[in-house]
Design a protein around this motif. Sequence first.
Motif, PDB file in Angstrom:
ATOM      1  N   ASP A  72      24.867  13.284  -7.720  1.00 34.04           N
ATOM      2  CA  ASP A  72      25.824  12.233  -8.065  1.00 34.04           C
ATOM      3  C   ASP A  72      27.236  12.632  -7.627  1.00 34.04           C
ATOM      4  OD1 ASP A  72      23.645  11.115  -9.262  1.00 34.04           O
ATOM      5  OD2 ASP A  72      24.208  11.723 -11.278  1.00 34.04           O
ATOM      6  N   LEU A  73      27.581  13.897  -7.865  1.00 35.33           N
ATOM      7  CA  LEU A  73      28.912  14.381  -7.465  1.00 35.33           C
ATOM      8  C   LEU A  73      29.071  14.300  -5.953  1.00 35.33           C
ATOM      9  CD1 LEU A  73      29.182  17.532  -9.782  1.00 35.33           C
ATOM     10  CD2 LEU A  73      29.889  15.184 -10.264  1.00 35.33           C
ATOM     11  N   MET A  74      28.005  14.654  -5.245  1.00 41.42           N
ATOM     12  CA  MET A  74      28.049  14.581  -3.780  1.00 41.42           C
ATOM     13  C   MET A  74      28.114  13.136  -3.304  1.00 41.42           C
ATOM     14  SD  MET A  74      28.318  17.422  -2.132  1.00 41.42           S
ATOM     15  CE  MET A  74      27.810  16.870  -0.500  1.00 41.42           C
ATOM     16  N   LEU A  75      27.397  12.228  -3.964  1.00 45.39           N
ATOM     17  CA  LEU A  75      27.460  10.814  -3.585  1.00 45.39           C
ATOM     18  C   LEU A  75      28.878  10.270  -3.740  1.00 45.39           C
ATOM     19  CD1 LEU A  75      24.135   9.402  -5.090  1.00 45.39           C
ATOM     20  CD2 LEU A  75      24.760   9.446  -2.671  1.00 45.39           C
ATOM     21  N   ARG A 117      37.544  15.430 -11.643  1.00 45.18           N
ATOM     22  CA  ARG A 117      38.249  14.905 -12.826  1.00 45.18           C
ATOM     23  C   ARG A 117      37.478  13.752 -13.447  1.00 45.18           C
ATOM     24  NH1 ARG A 117      43.300  15.636  -9.613  1.00 45.18           N
ATOM     25  NH2 ARG A 117      44.336  17.502 -10.434  1.00 45.18           N
ATOM     26  N   GLU A 118      36.951  12.873 -12.602  1.00 39.64           N
ATOM     27  CA  GLU A 118      36.178  11.739 -13.117  1.00 39.64           C
ATOM     28  C   GLU A 118      34.927  12.219 -13.837  1.00 39.64           C
ATOM     29  OE1 GLU A 118      34.252   7.501 -11.539  1.00 39.64           O
ATOM     30  OE2 GLU A 118      35.229   8.879 -10.123  1.00 39.64           O
ATOM     31  N   ALA A 119      34.367  13.330 -13.361  1.00 36.71           N
ATOM     32  CA  ALA A 119      33.168  13.896 -13.981  1.00 36.71           C
ATOM     33  C   ALA A 119      33.488  14.750 -15.210  1.00 36.71           C
ATOM     34  CB  ALA A 119      32.418  14.745 -12.962  1.00 36.71           C
ATOM     35  N   ARG A 120      34.762  14.891 -15.528  1.00 37.85           N
ATOM     36  CA  ARG A 120      35.218  15.688 -16.679  1.00 37.85           C
ATOM     37  C   ARG A 120      34.814  17.152 -16.541  1.00 37.85           C
ATOM     38  NH1 ARG A 120      32.874  11.997 -21.433  1.00 37.85           N
ATOM     39  NH2 ARG A 120      33.635  13.714 -22.752  1.00 37.85           N
ATOM     40  N   LEU A 121      34.964  17.679 -15.334  1.00 38.77           N
ATOM     41  CA  LEU A 121      34.611  19.068 -15.056  1.00 38.77           C
ATOM     42  C   LEU A 121      35.799  19.910 -14.601  1.00 38.77           C
ATOM     43  CD1 LEU A 121      31.287  18.560 -13.030  1.00 38.77           C
ATOM     44  CD2 LEU A 121      31.491  19.367 -15.385  1.00 38.77           C
ATOM     45  N   MET A 122      36.887  19.281 -14.221  1.00 40.72           N
ATOM     46  CA  MET A 122      37.973  20.005 -13.571  1.00 40.72           C
ATOM     47  C   MET A 122      38.582  21.074 -14.469  1.00 40.72           C
ATOM     48  SD  MET A 122      39.387  20.118 -10.620  1.00 40.72           S
ATOM     49  CE  MET A 122      40.718  21.146  -9.996  1.00 40.72           C
ATOM     50  N   GLU A 123      38.826  20.750 -15.718  1.00 35.91           N
ATOM     51  CA  GLU A 123      39.454  21.710 -16.615  1.00 35.91           C
ATOM     52  C   GLU A 123      38.555  22.908 -16.874  1.00 35.91           C
ATOM     53  OE1 GLU A 123      42.181  21.650 -20.663  1.00 35.91           O
ATOM     54  OE2 GLU A 123      40.687  20.068 -20.348  1.00 35.91           O
ATOM     55  N   GLU A 124      37.256  22.645 -17.052  1.00 36.93           N
ATOM     56  CA  GLU A 124      36.308  23.734 -17.297  1.00 36.93           C
ATOM     57  C   GLU A 124      36.171  24.640 -16.068  1.00 36.93           C
ATOM     58  OE1 GLU A 124      35.914  20.648 -18.111  1.00 36.93           O
ATOM     59  OE2 GLU A 124      35.443  20.570 -20.250  1.00 36.93           O
ATOM     60  N   LEU A 125      36.121  24.045 -14.867  1.00 40.22           N
ATOM     61  CA  LEU A 125      36.017  24.842 -13.647  1.00 40.22           C
ATOM     62  C   LEU A 125      37.275  25.684 -13.440  1.00 40.22           C
ATOM     63  CD1 LEU A 125      34.372  22.192 -11.305  1.00 40.22           C
ATOM     64  CD2 LEU A 125      33.309  24.307 -12.111  1.00 40.22           C
ATOM     65  N   SER A 126      38.431  25.117 -13.725  1.00 41.53           N
ATOM     66  CA  SER A 126      39.677  25.877 -13.614  1.00 41.53           C
ATOM     67  C   SER A 126      39.665  27.075 -14.560  1.00 41.53           C
ATOM     68  CB  SER A 126      40.879  24.977 -13.942  1.00 41.53           C
ATOM     69  OG  SER A 126      40.990  23.920 -13.019  1.00 41.53           O
ATOM     70  N   TYR A 127      39.147  26.861 -15.751  1.00 42.79           N
ATOM     71  CA  TYR A 127      39.106  27.935 -16.739  1.00 42.79           C
ATOM     72  C   TYR A 127      38.149  29.044 -16.298  1.00 42.79           C
ATOM     73  CZ  TYR A 127      39.440  29.963 -21.417  1.00 42.79           C
ATOM     74  OH  TYR A 127      39.679  30.797 -22.487  1.00 42.79           O
ATOM     75  N   VAL A 131      31.450  28.465 -21.782  1.00 45.64           N
ATOM     76  CA  VAL A 131      32.041  27.183 -21.399  1.00 45.64           C
ATOM     77  C   VAL A 131      30.949  26.247 -20.895  1.00 45.64           C
ATOM     78  CG1 VAL A 131      33.755  26.044 -19.940  1.00 45.64           C
ATOM     79  CG2 VAL A 131      34.153  28.391 -20.732  1.00 45.64           C
ATOM     80  N   PRO A 132      30.593  25.203 -21.646  1.00 42.67           N
ATOM     81  CA  PRO A 132      29.606  24.231 -21.163  1.00 42.67           C
ATOM     82  C   PRO A 132      30.198  23.336 -20.073  1.00 42.67           C
ATOM     83  CG  PRO A 132      29.789  24.206 -23.569  1.00 42.67           C
ATOM     84  CD  PRO A 132      30.972  24.942 -23.032  1.00 42.67           C
ATOM     85  N   LEU A 133      29.405  23.065 -19.038  1.00 38.92           N
ATOM     86  CA  LEU A 133      29.755  22.076 -18.020  1.00 38.92           C
ATOM     87  C   LEU A 133      28.636  21.041 -17.994  1.00 38.92           C
ATOM     88  CD1 LEU A 133      31.000  24.970 -16.925  1.00 38.92           C
ATOM     89  CD2 LEU A 133      31.480  23.611 -14.904  1.00 38.92           C
ATOM     90  N   ILE A 134      28.915  19.854 -18.490  1.00 42.19           N
ATOM     91  CA  ILE A 134      27.902  18.812 -18.597  1.00 42.19           C
ATOM     92  C   ILE A 134      28.037  17.875 -17.400  1.00 42.19           C
ATOM     93  CG2 ILE A 134      26.889  17.058 -20.072  1.00 42.19           C
ATOM     94  CD1 ILE A 134      26.932  19.918 -21.250  1.00 42.19           C
ATOM     95  N   ILE A 135      26.999  17.844 -16.561  1.00 41.51           N
ATOM     96  CA  ILE A 135      27.038  17.054 -15.330  1.00 41.51           C
ATOM     97  C   ILE A 135      26.466  15.666 -15.610  1.00 41.51           C
ATOM     98  CG2 ILE A 135      26.259  16.891 -12.935  1.00 41.51           C
ATOM     99  CD1 ILE A 135      26.024  19.954 -12.954  1.00 41.51           C
ATOM    100  N   GLY A 136      27.308  14.668 -15.530  1.00 41.02           N
ATOM    101  CA  GLY A 136      26.853  13.307 -15.776  1.00 41.02           C
ATOM    102  C   GLY A 136      27.860  12.295 -15.266  1.00 41.02           C
ATOM    103  N   LEU A 137      27.717  11.891 -14.005  1.00 41.73           N
ATOM    104  CA  LEU A 137      28.633  10.917 -13.402  1.00 41.73           C
ATOM    105  C   LEU A 137      27.798   9.881 -12.651  1.00 41.73           C
ATOM    106  CD1 LEU A 137      31.585  10.134 -12.951  1.00 41.73           C
ATOM    107  CD2 LEU A 137      31.557  11.520 -10.861  1.00 41.73           C
ATOM    108  N   PRO A 138      27.353   8.826 -13.329  1.00 38.67           N
ATOM    109  CA  PRO A 138      26.474   7.830 -12.695  1.00 38.67           C
ATOM    110  C   PRO A 138      27.074   7.270 -11.411  1.00 38.67           C
ATOM    111  CG  PRO A 138      26.632   7.445 -15.056  1.00 38.67           C
ATOM    112  CD  PRO A 138      27.655   8.491 -14.726  1.00 38.67           C
TER     113      PRO A 138
END
Length: 345
Positions: free
Chosen positions: A255-258, A325-335, A233-240
Motif C-alpha cells: 500500500d505504501l508503495m502504491l 506522514r499519511e500512514a502515521r509512521l514518520m514520527e516513529e521512523l524518525s525516533y 516502538v510499534p509501527l502499525i502499517i495500514g494505509l488503504p
Amino acid sequence: MRVVTGSRWEEFAEENSALFPEYRKNRDELLTFTSSLKGNETVVTSSLELIDLIAWRFRKGEENVLIYSDTGKALTLKEVYELRKYLDFDVRGGFSGEEARTSVLFVEGKTDAKFFKAVFKKLFEFKESRSAPRNLRFIERVFERDNFDLLRREGDNYYLAVIPSEGNSGVIRNLGNFLRAMDVFDFRVDRVGAAIDVDEDRESALASITGKLSGFKHEKTPLGYRVGETEVVPLIIGLPFEDELIEWKKPTVEDLMLHLIAREGLLDKVKPGLRALNESLGRKLKPKEVMYLALSAYGHWGNLEGFYELFVMRSRFRNLKAVLREARLMEELSYLAGMEVGGRR
C-alpha cells in the motif's frame, strides 16, 4: 535438561556434568551424543553446533534451559532454538568492544525490509555497514543473510538493524525473544521497532505487541513502551489504497508503495496495461501484482525487493515524506533513526 555456556561455567557444573563433549567429535558423533541424552543432564559446552542439536531435541518443556554463566540467568531451550533459527543469535556470549547507540527494527518480510532500509538511507543519512558494535555482536552473523541489513550513520555513529521476521507472528516472536536475550546476556539497544500490518484494526495489531510485552515489566512512553533501558516502538502499517482498477483487501507494505508510485506518476503510466490485464484475466489485479507491472514499466530487471529499494531511493523527498506522514509512521521512523521526539538528534 540444562545447557551451560559462558566463562563462569564451573559455578554451574555438577559432579556428573558432561564437560565440553564436543571436543574432537564430528557432527555424526555429536548427533549420537545428543540422542543418548535422557533430559536430566547438565551439559557444559562452547559449541553452537551442539547447542543447536540439543535445543532442537529438547525445545519442548519449560524445565529445559540454557544458563549463561556470566550472568547466571537462563533461557528456555525453545527460546534458544528460535533465537538461533531466526536471528543466528550467538548464545555462547562473551563479546567485548564498545557499544553504540542502536535501534533494531523487526519487519514482516523481505520487501518490507528493503522498503524501510531505503527509507532510512534516503531520509536519515544511513549507509550500509560491515561492522557491528558490541550490542549487535550477538547477532552479527545474521547480517550475512539476504535482506538482513545493518546500517550506520557516520555523523553520530548511530546503528540501525532491519530484520525480516516471517509475518506478523514472526515480528512478535522475535521481539519477545530479543528482549529476553538482552536481559540474559546483559546487553542493550536503545530502541526496538516492531512493524506489523493491520489485519483487523489498529487496536488489535497494537494488542498483539502489548500482549507480548505483558511478560515484561514495562511502562508507557509517548511513542511506545519502555522495557528496562530499551524503548519498544510499534509501527502499525495500514494505509488503504482505493482505485477502481486494483483489488485491495488488507493493509501491507505494498500500500505504501502504491501511494508512492501514484505520487511519482508511475501508476498513471501503467494504468493502460492494468486495464488490459484486468479485462484479459476477468478480475482486478492485487497490489503485489500491480507492483510487478510497475517494476517492468520502470525498467528494473531485478526482483521486487530490489525494485522497492531502488524506487524509494529515487523518489522525491516530499512524496516519500507525504506517504509516511499519511500512514502515521514518520514520527516513529524518525525516533528509530535516533531522533528525539520532535525531530532532533
